[in-house]
Write a protein that holds these residues in place. Structure first.
Motif, PDB file in Angstrom:
ATOM      1  N   ALA A  34       0.642  -1.746   0.010  1.00  0.00           N
ATOM      2  CA  ALA A  34       0.052   0.399   0.268  1.00  0.00           C
ATOM      3  C   ALA A  34       0.750   0.983  -0.383  1.00  0.00           C
ATOM      4  O   ALA A  34       1.625   1.511   0.358  1.00  0.00           O
ATOM      5  CB  ALA A  34      -0.812   0.360   1.598  1.00  0.00           C
ATOM      6  N   TYR A  35       0.521   2.591  -0.154  1.00  0.00           N
ATOM      7  CA  TYR A  35       1.021   3.819  -0.721  1.00  0.00           C
ATOM      8  C   TYR A  35       0.090   4.816   0.351  1.00  0.00           C
ATOM      9  O   TYR A  35      -1.308   4.146   0.487  1.00  0.00           O
ATOM     10  CB  TYR A  35       1.495   4.038  -2.165  1.00  0.00           C
ATOM     11  CG  TYR A  35      -0.281   4.498  -2.259  1.00  0.00           C
ATOM     12  CD1 TYR A  35      -0.467   6.349  -2.889  1.00  0.00           C
ATOM     13  CD2 TYR A  35      -0.999   4.076  -2.963  1.00  0.00           C
ATOM     14  CE1 TYR A  35      -1.447   6.355  -3.125  1.00  0.00           C
ATOM     15  CE2 TYR A  35      -1.916   4.508  -4.053  1.00  0.00           C
ATOM     16  CZ  TYR A  35      -2.826   5.701  -3.828  1.00  0.00           C
ATOM     17  OH  TYR A  35      -3.826   6.253  -4.265  1.00  0.00           O
ATOM     18  N   TYR A  36       0.641   5.645   0.835  1.00  0.00           N
ATOM     19  CA  TYR A  36      -0.415   6.304   1.835  1.00  0.00           C
ATOM     20  C   TYR A  36      -0.999   7.442   1.062  1.00  0.00           C
ATOM     21  O   TYR A  36      -0.635   8.152  -0.091  1.00  0.00           O
ATOM     22  CB  TYR A  36       0.886   7.914   2.655  1.00  0.00           C
ATOM     23  CG  TYR A  36      -0.686   8.262   3.966  1.00  0.00           C
ATOM     24  CD1 TYR A  36      -0.766   7.302   5.149  1.00  0.00           C
ATOM     25  CD2 TYR A  36      -0.414   9.302   3.515  1.00  0.00           C
ATOM     26  CE1 TYR A  36      -1.738   8.185   5.775  1.00  0.00           C
ATOM     27  CE2 TYR A  36      -1.309  10.185   4.485  1.00  0.00           C
ATOM     28  CZ  TYR A  36      -1.884   9.049   5.758  1.00  0.00           C
ATOM     29  OH  TYR A  36      -2.283   9.746   6.636  1.00  0.00           O
ATOM     30  N   ASN A  37      -1.886   7.685   0.749  1.00  0.00           N
ATOM     31  CA  ASN A  37      -2.710   8.166   0.401  1.00  0.00           C
ATOM     32  C   ASN A  37      -3.204   9.196   0.768  1.00  0.00           C
ATOM     33  O   ASN A  37      -4.353   9.432   1.362  1.00  0.00           O
ATOM     34  CB  ASN A  37      -4.466   7.118  -0.128  1.00  0.00           C
ATOM     35  CG  ASN A  37      -5.300   7.834  -1.189  1.00  0.00           C
ATOM     36  OD1 ASN A  37      -5.263   9.340  -2.266  1.00  0.00           O
ATOM     37  ND2 ASN A  37      -5.736   7.443  -2.293  1.00  0.00           N
ATOM     38  N   GLU A  38      -2.734  10.604   0.370  1.00  0.00           N
ATOM     39  CA  GLU A  38      -2.791  11.833   0.791  1.00  0.00           C
ATOM     40  C   GLU A  38      -4.046  12.652   0.685  1.00  0.00           C
ATOM     41  O   GLU A  38      -5.073  13.014   1.105  1.00  0.00           O
ATOM     42  CB  GLU A  38      -2.260  12.751  -0.064  1.00  0.00           C
ATOM     43  CG  GLU A  38      -0.664  12.579   0.528  1.00  0.00           C
ATOM     44  CD  GLU A  38       0.293  13.577  -0.174  1.00  0.00           C
ATOM     45  OE1 GLU A  38       1.411  13.441   0.495  1.00  0.00           O
ATOM     46  OE2 GLU A  38       0.122  14.048  -1.453  1.00  0.00           O
ATOM     47  N   SER A  39      -5.639  11.498  -0.615  1.00  0.00           N
ATOM     48  CA  SER A  39      -6.682  12.410  -0.558  1.00  0.00           C
ATOM     49  C   SER A  39      -7.591  12.054   0.212  1.00  0.00           C
ATOM     50  O   SER A  39      -8.653  12.730   0.106  1.00  0.00           O
ATOM     51  CB  SER A  39      -7.183  11.712  -1.819  1.00  0.00           C
ATOM     52  OG  SER A  39      -7.341  10.595  -1.922  1.00  0.00           O
ATOM     53  N   ILE A  40      -7.190  10.875   1.229  1.00  0.00           N
ATOM     54  CA  ILE A  40      -8.118   9.556   1.870  1.00  0.00           C
ATOM     55  C   ILE A  40      -6.817  10.003   3.449  1.00  0.00           C
ATOM     56  O   ILE A  40      -8.130   9.378   4.226  1.00  0.00           O
ATOM     57  CB  ILE A  40      -8.654   9.145   1.532  1.00  0.00           C
ATOM     58  CG1 ILE A  40      -7.239   7.874   1.330  1.00  0.00           C
ATOM     59  CG2 ILE A  40      -9.200   8.896   0.130  1.00  0.00           C
ATOM     60  CD1 ILE A  40      -7.739   6.392   1.367  1.00  0.00           C
ATOM     61  N   SER A  41      -5.781  10.504   3.236  1.00  0.00           N
ATOM     62  CA  SER A  41      -5.413  10.730   4.892  1.00  0.00           C
ATOM     63  C   SER A  41      -5.045   8.821   5.298  1.00  0.00           C
ATOM     64  O   SER A  41      -5.211   8.432   6.393  1.00  0.00           O
ATOM     65  CB  SER A  41      -5.457  10.775   5.947  1.00  0.00           C
ATOM     66  OG  SER A  41      -5.154  12.409   5.287  1.00  0.00           O
ATOM     67  N   ASP A  42      -5.385   8.064   4.806  1.00  0.00           N
ATOM     68  CA  ASP A  42      -5.163   6.546   4.458  1.00  0.00           C
ATOM     69  C   ASP A  42      -3.869   5.340   3.512  1.00  0.00           C
ATOM     70  O   ASP A  42      -3.673   6.986   2.648  1.00  0.00           O
ATOM     71  CB  ASP A  42      -6.517   6.128   4.438  1.00  0.00           C
ATOM     72  CG  ASP A  42      -6.908   5.317   6.139  1.00  0.00           C
ATOM     73  OD1 ASP A  42      -5.239   4.091   6.176  1.00  0.00           O
ATOM     74  OD2 ASP A  42      -7.939   4.323   6.436  1.00  0.00           O
ATOM     75  N   TRP A  43      -3.699   4.350   3.635  1.00  0.00           N
ATOM     76  CA  TRP A  43      -3.685   3.313   3.025  1.00  0.00           C
ATOM     77  C   TRP A  43      -4.282   3.113   1.711  1.00  0.00           C
ATOM     78  O   TRP A  43      -5.244   2.895   2.040  1.00  0.00           O
ATOM     79  CB  TRP A  43      -2.873   2.915   3.619  1.00  0.00           C
ATOM     80  CG  TRP A  43      -1.575   2.734   4.502  1.00  0.00           C
ATOM     81  CD1 TRP A  43      -1.903   3.323   5.570  1.00  0.00           C
ATOM     82  CD2 TRP A  43      -0.302   3.406   4.334  1.00  0.00           C
ATOM     83  NE1 TRP A  43      -0.818   3.937   6.481  1.00  0.00           N
ATOM     84  CE2 TRP A  43       0.057   3.817   5.980  1.00  0.00           C
ATOM     85  CE3 TRP A  43       0.303   2.572   3.438  1.00  0.00           C
ATOM     86  CZ2 TRP A  43       1.649   3.873   5.539  1.00  0.00           C
ATOM     87  CZ3 TRP A  43       1.946   3.312   3.589  1.00  0.00           C
ATOM     88  CH2 TRP A  43       2.244   3.929   4.248  1.00  0.00           C
ATOM     89  N   SER A  44      -3.346   2.952   0.690  1.00  0.00           N
ATOM     90  CA  SER A  44      -4.376   1.949  -0.616  1.00  0.00           C
ATOM     91  C   SER A  44      -3.820   1.360  -1.239  1.00  0.00           C
ATOM     92  O   SER A  44      -2.481   1.462  -1.387  1.00  0.00           O
ATOM     93  CB  SER A  44      -4.398   3.756  -1.196  1.00  0.00           C
ATOM     94  OG  SER A  44      -5.670   4.279  -0.887  1.00  0.00           O
TER      95      SER A  44
END
Length: 737
Positions: free
Chosen positions: A701-711
């Motif tokens: 997973a990468y840290y998804n800045e748009s949702i402030s969580d991992w994707s």
């Protein structure tokens, strides 16, 4: 003074155990109290404390202790610097050493060496051993380990950390912490967070993306909390997004305590607190070091004037702050005590025993990295008629002294020269210093009083008498080298060592080098040396470990935990100029973002001198039958990568299989590949072994800045299997659905 006071508290505690069964009853069913039992006990004690007593527990009473409450039998908390051993005893109110004669310890190798072993089980032994020594010295908190990421080779404190890769640092720090805390001594992981340089460390404000923060700089701290269950954390000196890290709403309240569920104590770095309001509100639990004169020359430095002392008490009494703030801090402090000095089942500790020396030597030998070995320069056989010239100040210089707060007072320290002389019984060992650097205590530099030209001339004359020359050079732990307080000012070897190496090569056709550093260095002299060993700062057993490897008694198996850029500009932090490192004196921007270390070199196609994960052996290995257990995976699956390691050489040795994974055609910026697994295996001559490495798909997973969580991105990924980040034996394509 300390022992008398502490023993009074021990007596009070024992009486309290007998008479106050509700508060201090022993847990008969297990060695340690459960968290539920601890919380119940804490809740029963809190109402018994006055507001003044609670506030007093939140700040120092001396350089390395906080007060207890003697009327309730609550002891002081005593701390010591680490992480490579227990520091010598410091005076109550000053930074002077107390002058004890019974505080000598085992010095363990620097954490860069530990990381280079790629052996988590050795990290567990390291932690257990240093924890036993801290326990013997009656310390409740060991201020280490350090897990700040190696961002620039100029950082003076890199030698205290676990390298440039967050996965490696995470895997190595967890067993260290568990080992320390098995002794009933709290590890204190540091420096949280983004304390990746010493220059301007007290004022610089770090601006970094959420992705880089969560993917690069926080994982080892997160693993320390959620996997190792660390009992304390030390804040960093620097600011992060405008707030000092020791009282930072994002780092401490939101991420550490809320998101990660940390239930331990946040301790300030010494003088790292700057505000009563922010210390109270934004996550600091225990304030240390504010006012470096303690109770000395000025009442302005009195412990009662700390930010979490009288000003905090006054704010609560005036109704400007809620008493719940101090209650939360004291709950955490009492919880720490029940895990350490109020745990009635603690052992007594051990110090300077053979087992600790053996652990230190084993880690040192496994961490030494063979970087170059033309014409099989190493190992060097011990034989009659052979003369070996050992040249260089680092052959005799103490490397446990200096370096800042990690300096140690070992019972003994075997120098490289001494270790070689003890190992080589037939060959003749001769020595010349070559240069002398003087010494320093932080920024107080004491220059050498020796004539440098005379030392160089003597070294050349000594080299002429020898069949083989071993140059022992590199850095040391003085100011502006590998040392707390400021950074290196140049990527080159200091003290004109390149010129000395050139002159040695001119008189000796067989020249090898022992590079003693905690950092990468520029190597324009590399073609002049036939063999090169990276030997780190190895502690008490340094000379024995070096002799083990030089002689061939031990086959080197260390792998670099950070890259060696060819030029400083080849490093991502330096590529963008001063605004990225060291900043403008107020702010700095991590412009390389997630591309730290080998991620930068791989993705930007900038070759390093020596790559992350690189390390040679006296034998030869090959990898074969490399495969993944399937081609398609779901997000909850584990990927199992397997291969055969084959020892095709003539000696027993160890090899590290490294598995990196990258995303093809990612919708977000990614590194070409990232370390996701490794396995170190020992093989006899001609032996083959099958190894397998399991990798959760969730770790992609990468840290998804748009949702402030991992994707986790669906699609194709590439698995890279090899023995260094730049030496890949096979690439395998898989897909995640």
């Amino acid at each position: 003074m300390k022992n008398t006071i502490k023993h009074q508290y021990v007596v009070a505690l024992l009486l309290s155990v007998i008479t106050c069964s509700t508060m201090f009853s022993q847990n008969k069913s297990s060695k340690n109290f459960s968290i539920d039992e601890i919380n119940t006990k804490v809740d029963s004690i809190l109402p018994l404390l006055t507001l003044e007593e609670k506030v007093a527990m939140c700040h120092a009473q001396s350089k390395f202790s906080t007060p207890g409450v003697d009327r309730l039998g609550i002891p002081e908390i005593w701390m010591s610097d680490g992480p490579h051993g227990v520091r010598a005893e410091i005076s109550w109110d000053s930074w002077d050493y107390a002058g004890w004669t019974n505080d000598s310890i085992t010095a363990f190798p620097a954490l860069t060496c530990l990381a280079a072993t790629f052996r988590p089980e050795l990290s567990a032994q390291y932690g257990m051993s240093v924890g036993e020594e801290a326990l013997y010295r009656e310390k409740d908190v060991l201020l280490g380990p350090g897990v700040n990421i190696y961002r620039t080779p100029l950082n003076g404190r890199n030698f205290e950390y676990l390298g440039e890769d967050p996965y490696l640092a995470s895997k190595m720090v967890v067993p260290y912490i568990k080992g320390v805390q098995k002794n009933g001594v709290a590890a204190c992981v540091k420096h949280y967070a983004l304390n990746n340089q010493e220059h301007w460390r007290n004022i610089i404000n770090v601006e970094v993306s959420d992705r880089a923060l969560h993917e690069i700089y926080l994982p080892a701290f997160k693993a320390s909390v959620q996997e190792a269950g660390v009992w304390s954390i030390m804040g960093a000196y620097n600011k992060v997004r405008g707030q000092f890290a020791c009282h930072n709403e994002l780092l401490l309240n939101d991420i550490l305590k809320k998101d990660w569920g940390f239930d331990g104590v946040v301790i300030s770095d010494w003088s790292g607190a700057h505000s009563t309001e922010e210390s109270a509100l934004y996550g600091l639990d225990m304030e240390m070091g504010t006012g470096t004169d303690g109770l000395g020359t000025s009442t302005a430095n009195h412990y009662d004037h700390y930010y979490l002392a009288s000003p905090f008490l006054k704010a609560i009494k005036n109704g400007d702050m809620d008493e719940a703030l101090v209650n939360d801090k004291v709950r955490r402090i009492l919880r720490l005590m029940y895990r350490t000095n109020m745990n009635p089942n603690k052992a007594l500790g051990k110090i300077n025993n053979k087992e600790h020396h053996d652990v230190a030597r084993k880690i040192a030998t496994e961490g030494i990295v063979l970087l170059k070995n033309e014409n099989n320069f190493f190992p060097i056989e011990d034989k009659e008629g052979l003369t070996i010239a050992v040249i260089g100040e680092n052959a005799t210089r103490s490397m446990t002294a200096g370096g800042g707060s990690s300096e140690l007072k070992p019972k003994f320290e075997i120098s490289p020269l001494e270790g070689l002389k003890q190992r080589y019984k037939k060959a003749k060992i001769i020595h010349a210093m070559g240069y002398h650097t003087g010494s320093s205590v932080y920024d107080n530099i004491i220059p050498s009083n020796l004539n440098q030209d005379s030392l160089r001339i003597e070294a050349i004359a000594t080299a002429k008498k020898a069949d083989i020359v071993l140059y022992v050079g590199g850095l040391n732990k003085s100011h502006l080298q590998d040392c707390e307080g400021d950074d290196r000012q140049s990527y080159e070897l200091p003290y004109n060592q390149e010129e000395l190496i050139n002159q040695l090569k001119a008189v000796s056709p067989k020249l090898g080098m022992l590079l003693v550093t905690g950092n990468a260095v520029e190597t324009p002299w590399l073609s002049k040396v036939d063999g090169l060993l990276q030997t780190w700062y190895l502690g008490s057993m340094a000379g024995h470990a070096i002799a083990d490897v030089v002689s061939g008694d031990v086959n080197p198996s260390g792998k670099l935990p950070f890259s060696f850029p060819k030029k400083l500009k080849d490093n991502g932090a330096h590529f963008y100029g001063e605004i990225s490192y060291p900043g403008d004196g107020t702010n700095q921007y991590y412009k390389e973002d997630i591309l730290v270390g080998y991620r930068w070199h791989d993705t930007k196609k900038i070759a390093s001198q020596y790559a992350f994960g690189y390390g040679l052996s006296y034998t030869k290995f090959s990898l074969s039958n490399i495969k993944a257990d399937q081609n398609k995976y779901n997000t909850k699956d584990n990927i199992t990568v397997s291969c055969s390691i084959n020892n095709t050489g003539n000696l027993e040795g160890d090899e590290v299989v490294q598995v990196y994974i990258g995303k093809k055609n990612s919708k977000v910026k990614r590194a070409l590949k990232e370390l996701k697994g490794f396995n170190k295996a020992s093989l006899t001559k001609g032996e083959s072994k099958n190894v397998s490495i399991s990798i959760p798909v969730s770790s992609l997973a990468y840290y998804n800045e748009s949702i402030s969580d991992w994707s986790i991105e669906k699609g194709d990924y590439l698995i890279y299997v090899g023995n260094a980040s730049n030496n890949i034996s096979k690439t395998i394509k898989i897909s995640v659905q």
